[in-house]
Design an enzyme around this catalytic site. Structure first.
Site, PDB file in Angstrom:
ATOM      1  N   ASP A 530       0.841  -1.194   0.000  1.00 21.31           N
ATOM      2  CA  ASP A 530       0.000   0.000   0.000  1.00 21.31           C
ATOM      3  C   ASP A 530       0.876   1.244   0.000  1.00 21.31           C
ATOM      4  O   ASP A 530       1.868   1.327   0.730  1.00 21.31           O
ATOM      5  CB  ASP A 530      -0.908  -0.013   1.229  1.00 21.31           C
ATOM      6  CG  ASP A 530      -1.953   1.079   1.176  1.00 21.31           C
ATOM      7  OD1 ASP A 530      -2.744   1.078   0.216  1.00 21.31           O
ATOM      8  OD2 ASP A 530      -1.989   1.920   2.091  1.00 21.31           O
ATOM      9  N   GLU A 567       1.258   0.272  -5.029  1.00 20.50           N
ATOM     10  CA  GLU A 567       0.851   1.589  -5.517  1.00 20.50           C
ATOM     11  C   GLU A 567       2.103   2.448  -5.669  1.00 20.50           C
ATOM     12  O   GLU A 567       2.728   2.828  -4.685  1.00 20.50           O
ATOM     13  CB  GLU A 567      -0.117   2.242  -4.535  1.00 20.50           C
ATOM     14  CG  GLU A 567      -1.450   1.523  -4.422  1.00 20.50           C
ATOM     15  CD  GLU A 567      -2.377   2.189  -3.445  1.00 20.50           C
ATOM     16  OE1 GLU A 567      -3.477   2.596  -3.849  1.00 20.50           O
ATOM     17  OE2 GLU A 567      -2.007   2.313  -2.268  1.00 20.50           O
TER      18      GLU A 567
END
Length: 944
Positions: A530, A567
């Site tokens: 993340d 990400e």
């Protein structure tokens, strides 16, 4: 008061109206600009009292050097480093008094090149050097107290003082490469698969914690998880910042806490913390204590665990991913036992609707399930007796506000069992709320992995290392209680930011250790990071190298097949602390995947930050414009936008590679780097494995909801279903890694919720009976979506837009067919730029192309890619049947792929190929795949 009056810097003064707290201080000027030369006049009482918050602008970067802002370096000043073990530093007009004072020598040359590389934010700072003969034990003593660096002028008066950030010197003096946490040892001399034998230690259990700034650490041991008084307290021994204590076997399965005394900069005081272990591998309920759990013990292993192996994967390039949340998967599945709903064990109920569906997907070719964060996070209470349910809200109208109000009310009372879990408090221990019994979280988690492996699916863990949240009821995170001011990033004034600090070596080690632990102990096959852009390339390389060292023979897993992705958004990058793990140039060539927003935006239209009605290739831009589109863009501009964004999709189909060459919409031969996306190069990867192709994830609307928002009002639900299948086909048939939101193949809806992280089971559940898709169950949460309610309400109120069971069945069958097609030929899964450049070509390009149609030709060129020598994929996003002619088709002797000749979709079966004219005919809103070769061998090829 006179200028010589002492002012204590401790916590007690935070409430004083005469507060002066340490700050960079040049007494003639309260705030000196970076390029302003400091004045050297003597301080007055008013100037001593001109600050109301503590700043720590000094950096102790290694055992020899302290760095301060350049404007505070003045020839003739004398500099010192002071420390006090009781946080009782005092400021006088002639200096800072404390228990320890170390003279510093100013350097006119600033930081060395190596120091500037290690600390790029400090390139303009001045260097102050500690004596070369200072005893390391004295330095540790200094680091265990309150710190200040200060200077006096030639007249002996105080000119400058500031607090000190010490992460750099802690890394230099106390970096520890060994094992931390609970360590089981084989004292018999045999091998130990838990942790390996410790040198010069005979105890069966060792507990270690890295706490170099602690003055003492005691190990509190508990027989019961809820006990308030420890059964035994052991003083831990400090060895160069690592505190350890030996234990005997009777403590297996028991609980512990660390009791330590440490200086807390954010409180300006010495504090005594009672805290869990940052390396906790197991926890009591709600993380209130760490647990001494033996992962080799029988009670931590489900039957068959020792023989568990990940399903075979020839190459990482063969991966495909289906994203699921633990509760979403099973909480609404009537075939799951009630006690298993919303838990890890639902993935072991092999006869449930959900697991039968996952097995079907695996048989169609799907390779992996991505599980949203599942290590311990405090936003859901693990005590299930506190949970509340909204019950059955189906009696309210489909566009009602009542449903979301009921969900929000439970969330506001902290009684919701639902959260995505992107607020971790621990990195190595599973979330207990997903276990049937939180005290069996280790076994249940392993049972989930075992169930998915047995279904033919690898398991990917969503990890969140950029954040470390306070535990339930705490004010600061576990990390910050053990080594305050180290694990979280500090700004230039010493104020803690939410992000962790992976630029610090022991934080980087914790991240790597956690990943390796989960790979080894839970047989995890991949990791999704993340906000990976808040980490650094060096972190990701360190992780990748550590995983690559894992072998089946030694560790039971093949670390070379563990896939890393995350990400990599450029806007997530931190300031100049290092090379961030972002897409574009930073991760180029490392074989680490990042999410491709280009293909997402090209297919859906717009972006996650724009108007949710903006159309794209799959949602009708120019080819079937909505009223919204026609009101905001004339037809020729719609066409130009569609053609430009079609190039994003083509590039995504080719793996988003920076150097891939093709003909753009203007007829120019360009590279991927020359195609623009939001002002930056669209192509950014070195190889297809670095490209995660997707059009839907847990963030933002599901694909179905995006299509509902964007489609023309005249499009019926059957047309919208075809749009969804078409978008999924693009993802399934592209180079790179296909990534799908769990349930997209079932037309999954969240009623257009843009951010459903706390929207509860009501909006997030998945129906594996294929009877409903969760559409029309109420307006989504006001807190995230209210501004768009006027757009959403008429859509939800329209009964014609509700998906039927037939629509849902058609979508999932079509999805599985495209997955079978993907795995029928390695031409869809090429490894290198050169392969893709040689074997993939786009037709229907340039300024005269037919808008809304992408034609991709794949050629084996003598390579061993499976039964087909040539494949032509025609993606027709238009509302009309199209005929596409190309002379090259005349020699190919193609036919519709066998999967589509036998398709459940009667429309795709109408696709034809005319060998005489070299023409393919493809119905509206259809992706057709034509192949050359195969014959009888191809007929027997799995998936063909």
């Amino acid at each position: 008061m006179t200028p010589s009056t002492s002012l204590k810097f401790g916590l007690s003064k935070l409430f004083s109206p005469l507060l002066f707290i340490l700050a960079p201080l040049v007494f003639s000027c309260a705030d000196v600009a970076p390029n302003t030369k400091a004045q050297t006049t003597s301080p007055t009482e008013a100037q001593l009292l001109n600050r109301d918050f503590l700043q720590e602008q000094g950096y102790w970067i290694d055992r020899a050097t302290v760095a301060i802002q350049g404007q505070y370096f003045q020839p003739g000043w004398k500099y010192y480093l002071s420390s006090d073990p009781n946080a009782n530093l005092q400021l006088t007009s002639t200096g800072v008094t404390g228990a320890l004072r170390i003279p510093l020598t100013a350097s006119t040359g600033g930081l060395t090149a190596a120091e500037q590389t290690r600390f790029p934010l400090l390139t303009s700072y001045a260097a102050l050097h500690l004596p070369s003969n200072v005893n390391p034990s004295l330095l540790q003593q200094a680091l265990q107290g309150e710190l200040a660096v200060w200077a006096v002028g030639p007249d002996g008066t105080l000119q400058y003082a500031t607090g000190v950030q010490d992460a750099g010197v802690l890394d230099d003096l106390f970096y520890y490469p060994g094992k931390l946490g609970v360590i089981f040892q084989d004292v018999s001399g045999g091998n130990n698969s838990s942790a390996g034998r410790m040198q010069n230690a005979s105890a069966p259990i060792i507990i270690r914690v890295w706490a170099p700034t602690a003055q003492f650490v005691n190990l509190q041991l508990f027989n019961q998880p809820t006990a308030t008084a420890p059964t035994q307290v052991l003083p831990m021994k400090d060895t160069n910042g690592v505190w350890s204590a030996p234990l005997d076997d009777r403590w297996k399965g028991m609980y512990y806490l660390f009791d330590l005394r440490v200086y807390a900069p954010n409180q300006h005081a010495m504090v005594e913390n009672l805290v869990t272990d940052p390396y906790s591998i197991d926890l009591a309920l709600n993380g209130i204590k760490s647990r001494i759990t033996d992962f080799d013990a029988r009670n931590t292993k489900p039957d068959g665990w020792d023989g568990d192996r990940a399903p075979y994967l020839p190459s990482v390039n063969d991966i495909s991913i289906y994203e699921l949340h633990v509760r979403d998967f099973s909480v609404d599945d009537p075939t799951v036992p009630p006690e298993h709903k919303g838990t890890y064990l639902a993935f072991a109920d092999m006869r449930s609707n959900g697991m039968q569906h996952l097995r079907q997907l695996a048989q169609a070719g799907l390779k992996a399930v991505h599980i949203l964060p599942s290590f311990y996070f405090p936003s859901v209470n693990e005590d299930k007796s506190t949970w509340q349910s909204v019950g059955n809200l189906s009696g309210y109208p489909p566009d009602s506000t009542e449903q979301q109000a009921a969900v929000e009310a439970i969330y506001m009372k902290n009684a919701s069992p639902y959260n995505w879990g992107y607020d971790p408090a621990q990195y190595l221990a599973p979330q207990g709320a997903y276990a049937v019994n939180p005290y069996e979280r280790v076994r249940d988690y392993r049972q989930m992995v075992l169930g998915l492996h047995r279904a033919g699916l690898r398991v990917i863990q969503d990890v969140v290392f950029h954040d470390s949240s306070p535990n339930r009821g705490d004010k600061v995170s576990v990390l910050d209680e053990v080594v305050p001011g180290y694990y979280h990033r500090l700004n230039a004034n010493g104020f803690e930011e939410r992000d962790t600090a992976p630029e610090n070596r022991m934080m980087a080690k914790l991240i790597t250790d956690a990943v390796v632990w989960n790979a080894k102990k839970y047989h995890i096959d991949g990791f999704r990071f993340d906000l990976m852009g808040l980490l650094f390339v060096s972190n990701m390389v360190q992780i990748k190298q550590a995983l690559a060292a894992l072998t089946v023979e030694k560790d039971g897993i093949d670390g070379s097949k563990i896939y890393l992705y995350g990400e990599g958004w450029p806007e997530a990058a931190t300031a100049a602390l290092g090379i961030n793990a972002t897409q574009q140039k930073n991760l180029y060539g490392y074989g680490i995947g990042t999410f491709n927003g280009r293909i997402r935006d090209g297919l859906r239209g717009g972006s996650p930050f724009g108007d949710e009605r903006t159309q794209g290739f799959a949602t009708g831009l120019f080819t079937d414009p909505s009223n919204y589109t026609n009101q905001h863009q004339i037809s020729i501009d719609q066409q130009n936008t569609l053609l430009q964004e079609s190039d994003w999709i083509r590039l995504g189909l080719a793996g988003m590679m920076r150097d891939f060459r093709f003909v753009d919409y203007q007829g120019n031969t360009v590279t991927g780097a020359q195609i623009m996306y939001q002002g930056q190069p669209a192509g950014y990867t070195a190889s297809p494995i670095e490209d995660i192709n997707y059009c839907s994830v847990h963030d933002n609307q599901t694909l179905f909801d995006a299509i509902q928002l964007r489609s023309a009002a005249s499009d019926d639900i059957a047309t919208r279903t075809r749009r969804q299948v078409l978008a999924m086909s693009v993802i399934a048939l592209g180079q790179g890694v296909p990534f799908f939101l769990g349930g997209d193949d079932l037309l999954r809806s969240k009623d257009m919720d843009n951010n459903s992280y706390h929207s509860g089971d009501w909006f997030n559940k998945i129906d594996f009976t294929f009877q409903t898709n969760n559409w029309g169950i109420g307006l989504p949460l006001a807190s995230q979506n209210k501004r768009n309610w006027p757009i959403m309400q008429p859509l939800l109120a329209n009964p014609a837009l509700k998906a039927t069971p037939a629509n849902i069945k058609n979508a999932t069958q079509a999805f599985q067919e495209f997955m079978r097609i993907r795995y029928s030929s390695a031409l869809f899964r090429m490894h290198t730029l050169q392969e893709v450049q040689n074997n993939l070509h786009f037709l229907n390009t340039g300024s005269q192309q037919m808008p809304g149609v992408i034609v991709m030709k794949l050629d084996a060129n003598g390579g061993n890619y499976g039964p087909y020598q040539h494949i032509v994929v025609v993606i027709n996003a238009r509302n009309q049947q199209i005929n596409f002619q190309n002379d090259a088709f005349k020699a190919l002797q193609m036919h519709l792929h066998r999967v589509q000749r036998m398709s459940s979709d009667p429309v795709v079966r109408q696709s034809t190929y005319n060998v005489q004219t070299g023409t393919v005919t493809v119905p509206a809103l259809t992706t057709a795949v034509f192949v050359n070769g195969g014959g009888k061998a191809a007929m027997n090829t799995p998936g063909n």
